[in-house]
Design an enzyme around this catalytic site. Structure first.
Site, PDB file in Angstrom:
ATOM      1  N   GLU A  26       0.826  -1.221   0.000  1.00 29.37           N
ATOM      2  CA  GLU A  26       0.000   0.000   0.000  1.00 29.37           C
ATOM      3  C   GLU A  26       0.855   1.263   0.000  1.00 29.37           C
ATOM      4  O   GLU A  26       0.484   2.282   0.571  1.00 29.37           O
ATOM      5  CB  GLU A  26      -0.951   0.030   1.208  1.00 29.37           C
ATOM      6  CG  GLU A  26      -2.006  -1.019   1.210  1.00 29.37           C
ATOM      7  CD  GLU A  26      -2.683  -1.120  -0.119  1.00 29.37           C
ATOM      8  OE1 GLU A  26      -2.811  -0.085  -0.789  1.00 29.37           O
ATOM      9  OE2 GLU A  26      -3.029  -2.235  -0.509  1.00 29.37           O
TER      10      GLU A  26
HETATM   11  C1  FAD Z   1       2.602  -9.743   0.680  1.00 34.69           C
HETATM   12  C2  FAD Z   1       2.336  -8.695  -0.337  1.00 34.69           C
HETATM   13  C3  FAD Z   1       1.034  -8.378  -0.663  1.00 34.69           C
HETATM   14  C4  FAD Z   1       0.776  -7.424  -1.651  1.00 34.69           C
HETATM   15  N1  FAD Z   1      -0.517  -7.193  -2.041  1.00 34.69           N
HETATM   16  C5  FAD Z   1      -0.741  -6.438  -3.155  1.00 34.69           C
HETATM   17  C6  FAD Z   1      -2.047  -6.361  -3.729  1.00 34.69           C
HETATM   18  O1  FAD Z   1      -3.025  -6.927  -3.225  1.00 34.69           O
HETATM   19  N2  FAD Z   1      -2.196  -5.654  -4.871  1.00 34.69           N
HETATM   20  C7  FAD Z   1      -1.154  -5.006  -5.482  1.00 34.69           C
HETATM   21  O2  FAD Z   1      -1.361  -4.396  -6.524  1.00 34.69           O
HETATM   22  N3  FAD Z   1       0.091  -5.044  -4.943  1.00 34.69           N
HETATM   23  C8  FAD Z   1       0.318  -5.749  -3.805  1.00 34.69           C
HETATM   24  N4  FAD Z   1       1.584  -5.821  -3.276  1.00 34.69           N
HETATM   25  C9  FAD Z   1       2.655  -5.054  -3.888  1.00 34.69           C
HETATM   26  C10 FAD Z   1       3.118  -3.889  -3.014  1.00 34.69           C
HETATM   27  O3  FAD Z   1       2.126  -2.908  -2.924  1.00 34.69           O
HETATM   28  C11 FAD Z   1       4.433  -3.356  -3.604  1.00 34.69           C
HETATM   29  O4  FAD Z   1       5.406  -4.361  -3.393  1.00 34.69           O
HETATM   30  C12 FAD Z   1       4.853  -2.063  -2.969  1.00 34.69           C
HETATM   31  O5  FAD Z   1       3.977  -1.030  -3.356  1.00 34.69           O
HETATM   32  C13 FAD Z   1       6.282  -1.648  -3.337  1.00 34.69           C
HETATM   33  O6  FAD Z   1       6.504  -1.752  -4.708  1.00 34.69           O
HETATM   34  P1  FAD Z   1       7.791  -2.552  -5.253  1.00 34.69           P
HETATM   35  O7  FAD Z   1       7.819  -3.860  -4.559  1.00 34.69           O
HETATM   36  O8  FAD Z   1       7.737  -2.543  -6.718  1.00 34.69           O
HETATM   37  O9  FAD Z   1       9.015  -1.715  -4.734  1.00 34.69           O
HETATM   38  P2  FAD Z   1       9.757  -0.544  -5.527  1.00 34.69           P
HETATM   39  O10 FAD Z   1       8.745   0.395  -6.056  1.00 34.69           O
HETATM   40  O11 FAD Z   1      10.724  -1.145  -6.473  1.00 34.69           O
HETATM   41  O12 FAD Z   1      10.545   0.168  -4.341  1.00 34.69           O
HETATM   42  C14 FAD Z   1      11.783  -0.314  -3.806  1.00 34.69           C
HETATM   43  C15 FAD Z   1      12.297   0.681  -2.757  1.00 34.69           C
HETATM   44  O13 FAD Z   1      12.559   1.942  -3.384  1.00 34.69           O
HETATM   45  C16 FAD Z   1      11.841   2.981  -2.747  1.00 34.69           C
HETATM   46  N5  FAD Z   1      11.381   3.922  -3.774  1.00 34.69           N
HETATM   47  C17 FAD Z   1      10.817   3.637  -4.957  1.00 34.69           C
HETATM   48  N6  FAD Z   1      10.540   4.768  -5.618  1.00 34.69           N
HETATM   49  C18 FAD Z   1      10.919   5.787  -4.839  1.00 34.69           C
HETATM   50  C19 FAD Z   1      10.882   7.200  -4.945  1.00 34.69           C
HETATM   51  N7  FAD Z   1      10.377   7.797  -6.013  1.00 34.69           N
HETATM   52  N8  FAD Z   1      11.358   7.936  -3.924  1.00 34.69           N
HETATM   53  C20 FAD Z   1      11.848   7.352  -2.808  1.00 34.69           C
HETATM   54  N9  FAD Z   1      11.913   6.028  -2.651  1.00 34.69           N
HETATM   55  C21 FAD Z   1      11.443   5.246  -3.646  1.00 34.69           C
HETATM   56  C22 FAD Z   1      10.685   2.300  -2.031  1.00 34.69           C
HETATM   57  O14 FAD Z   1      10.234   3.065  -0.910  1.00 34.69           O
HETATM   58  C23 FAD Z   1      11.315   0.975  -1.628  1.00 34.69           C
HETATM   59  O15 FAD Z   1      12.016   1.147  -0.422  1.00 34.69           O
HETATM   60  C24 FAD Z   1       1.852  -6.743  -2.262  1.00 34.69           C
HETATM   61  C25 FAD Z   1       3.170  -7.036  -1.889  1.00 34.69           C
HETATM   62  C26 FAD Z   1       3.411  -8.009  -0.968  1.00 34.69           C
HETATM   63  C27 FAD Z   1       4.842  -8.351  -0.659  1.00 34.69           C
END
Ligand code: FAD
Length: 606
Positions: free
Chosen positions: A441
């Protein structure tokens, strides 16, 4: 294993005594039904379900986890039966409109239910929890036919919903999604693509699942401006509106996770699946914000619930476990050692957990009252204001309560010593289950950018200034929540809160100026600003709770212990937790240079 016991007394204190729910409900049509007897009945009945059915499945659900068999996800033993009991009780739709099968009660009553379910068994609660976001999205943005077809099933709980945003290449940066939606002649779309990490993406609790999917049309503009939102059911409804033909939504895999193992997290493949547009073309992200805001406040709740459950486990253990003698002399001379609760450091940990759990509860119920205006106010101006206020509070609730919730869960392990690290006691499970809350989220970093970058800089901080004014009015003795009769006793708390509130406004202005010079200043200050803001917001609620408790004591009560503990926890919060604002203040004022000056190639020499 901590056996969940509903903290009914504290829930009623916040709901009835602090926020005066009955007075608040006079503002809405839906509130008329929410009589004190109705509220008590909801609390007691839902509490029974949570204590007797959901809580016992918490540890077994973790041990067994979900499994993928023949392309279908099977949930842990007992989950399906518990879900049947939940929907038979009509719990899913208590706050949703009667015309779509709900009970039409105010949204803020729903948060009582959500708190109980989420504390008793977060993993199980994710199935109805995700549905709630789908229901709100269809209710706010769907057309009448979509409401009749999908909202009614979701409200009665015979189908569940999901939120399909994330793809392998992007989670935060949704402008990069590639799932395609190709228009058909009949007005529907063919949706094709892969979504990952989809919570409740597949399961055996219901015979159909309603996916709410972000996708882009072939000719859509690049980035977030070209994203649209679709309903894509796992099975297309038949002419009678019941589960029909398979709609080619298949499970690519089931994730192996650190925690929330009873909640299925799926890779979903959409293969020319029939989808139906919600809202306007290319406005998908705006519509999805309804879902995300519901889910973000729900995730903030996860933090407060983890603090509560871990506190319950740690408190029972601390009264029971014997170790050495109190530094100030034996406290249990009849035993060969004192229980660890006599030791100041153990009390520090327990009080931190208690302060976060109860302070978080007050913040969340307050936000739920704002949400009542959002859904139920008849005057547009009131609705718009509630929307702004909630928009400002949401990143704080989501990120601050999950960060502090993780801290509280970790402290629970610490109180148990080495036993906390052993599975049997269940304390490590709370840490594993809660760890996800600062990630999904929108990570803490992203919530912080939303707060400082959007809600303070771009929106000119209107809702922020309004909230800060509310604190300042309270400090001056003009609050809608407390009578002011016990002002004298509150002096040290209100004067500290008042000066921090002033500093908060000064910091915001200073950061706006810094950002004009260099945009990296925003990202460099944002997480410290968010945590700093969270501690101030929580201090406001702790001060009011202490004042309310002082009023109850002054009026005479048989519950002296309860109210005294409120005041003493507030004193602890102000003396020890609120002081963290000083570190956050220093860090955010130190600027971006100390983060940005080191060259990427010099980070490590391996
Ligand atoms: C158990 C689980 C359940 C989930 N459920 C859902 C679901 O129901 N539906 C759904 O759609 N998704 C779901 N997700 C996905 C989840 O919402 C994402 O994993 C999360 O939003 C982070 O995205 P990412 O993993 O691509 O990380 P990334 O976007 O790659 O981020 C990696 C790191 O970089 C940082 N970062 C990225 N961009 C920036 C920026 N511009 N400025 C500063 N810092 C930044 C982030 O804070 C993080 O620390 C789920 C994930 C898990 C693990």
């Amino acid at each position: 294993m901590p056996q969940y016991k509903t903290p009914l007394r504290d829930m009623k204190f916040v709901f009835n005594e602090l926020l005066n729910a009955q007075e608040h409900y006079k503002n809405f049509e839906a509130g008329k039904e929410a009589t004190p007897d109705m509220v008590d009945a909801i609390l007691e009945e839902c509490s029974k379900l949570c204590e007797n059915v959901l809580s016992p499945l918490y540890q077994s659900g973790d041990q067994e986890g979900c499994r993928l068999e023949g392309g279908k996800v099977i949930t842990p033993a007992g989950f399906k039966e518990a879900y049947e009991e939940y929907i038979a009780g009509g719990w899913q739709g208590i706050s949703h409109p009667e015309e779509y099968g709900g009970q039409g009660l105010p949204l803020s009553l729903g948060i009582l239910k959500s708190e109980m379910v989420s504390t008793a068994n977060w993993s199980w609660g994710m199935y109805p929890g995700l549905s709630m976001g789908a229901m709100n999205t269809i209710y706010m943005h769907g057309d009448e036919q979509q409401k009749q077809t999908y909202l009614t099933k979701l409200t009665e709980g015979t189908w569940t919903g999901t939120m399909c945003l994330t793809e392998p290449q992007c989670g935060t940066d949704l402008g990069r999604i590639t799932t395609k939606a190709v228009p058909n002649e009949d007005g529907s779309y063919h949706v094709t693509g892969t979504k990952m990490f989809i919570s409740a993406g597949d399961h055996d609790l219901t015979d159909n699942i309603v996916h709410i999917v972000l996708a882009r049309l072939p000719d859509a503009p690049k980035g977030t401006r070209g994203i649209s939102l679709f309903i894509v059911p796992k099975f297309t409804p038949d002419a009678q509106g019941n589960t029909g033909e398979f709609n080619h939504v298949s499970v690519g895999s089931l994730e192996e996770k650190m925690g929330i193992k009873g909640s299925s997290t799926c890779v979903l493949n959409f293969d020319q699946s029939q989808g139906y547009l919600i809202g306007e073309l290319n406005q998908g992200l705006n519509c999805m914000f309804t879902f995300m805001n519901t889910a973000r406040i729900g995730t903030g709740l996860q933090g407060a619930c983890a603090a509560e459950l871990s506190f319950q486990g740690a408190l029972a253990y601390a009264k029971d476990r014997l170790s050495m003698r109190s530094l100030s002399g034996k406290k249990a001379p009849e035993k060969n050692a004192d229980p660890i609760i006599v030791h100041p450091d153990v009390r520090r940990m327990l009080l931190t957990q208690k302060a976060i759990a109860e302070g978080g509860r007050a913040m969340l119920y307050f936000a739920a009252h704002k949400a009542d205006f959002l859904m139920g106010a008849e005057i547009e101006e009131q609705r718009a204001r509630a929307d702004d206020d909630l928009g400002f509070l949401t990143p704080i609730l989501k990120a601050f309560l999950t960060e502090t919730g993780c801290e509280a869960a970790n402290l629970g392990v610490q109180v148990f010593g080495g036993h906390g690290y052993i599975k049997e006691w269940g304390m490590e499970q709370i840490v594993r289950d809660t760890r996800i809350s600062t990630l999904y989220e929108g990570t803490t970093g992203i919530q912080a950018l939303d707060l400082l970058g959007r809600k303070i800089l771009l929106d000119k901080g209107v809702a922020f200034r309004r909230f800060s004014k509310e604190i300042s009015q309270y400090c001056k003795g003009k609050s809608p929540y407390v009578s002011g009769k016990c002002r004298g006793k509150m002096k040290s708390m209100t004067s500290e809160l008042s000066s921090l509130n002033l500093q908060w406004k000064f910091v915001a202005v200073r950061l706006v100026f810094n950002a004009m010079r260099n945009k990296d200043e925003v990202g460099a200050a944002s997480v410290d600003f968010l945590m700093y803001s969270g501690y101030i917001v929580m201090a406001y609620f702790w001060a009011m709770m202490a004042e309310k408790a002082s009023e109850a004591l002054a009026a005479g009560t048989e519950e002296e212990g309860f109210y005294l503990a409120k005041i003493q926890t507030a004193e602890f919060y102000f003396a020890r937790i609120l002081q963290r604002t000083k570190t956050h203040y220093a860090a955010m004022m130190s600027g971006a240079k100390n983060l940005m000056q080191i060259e990427e190639k010099n980070f490590a020499f391996l």
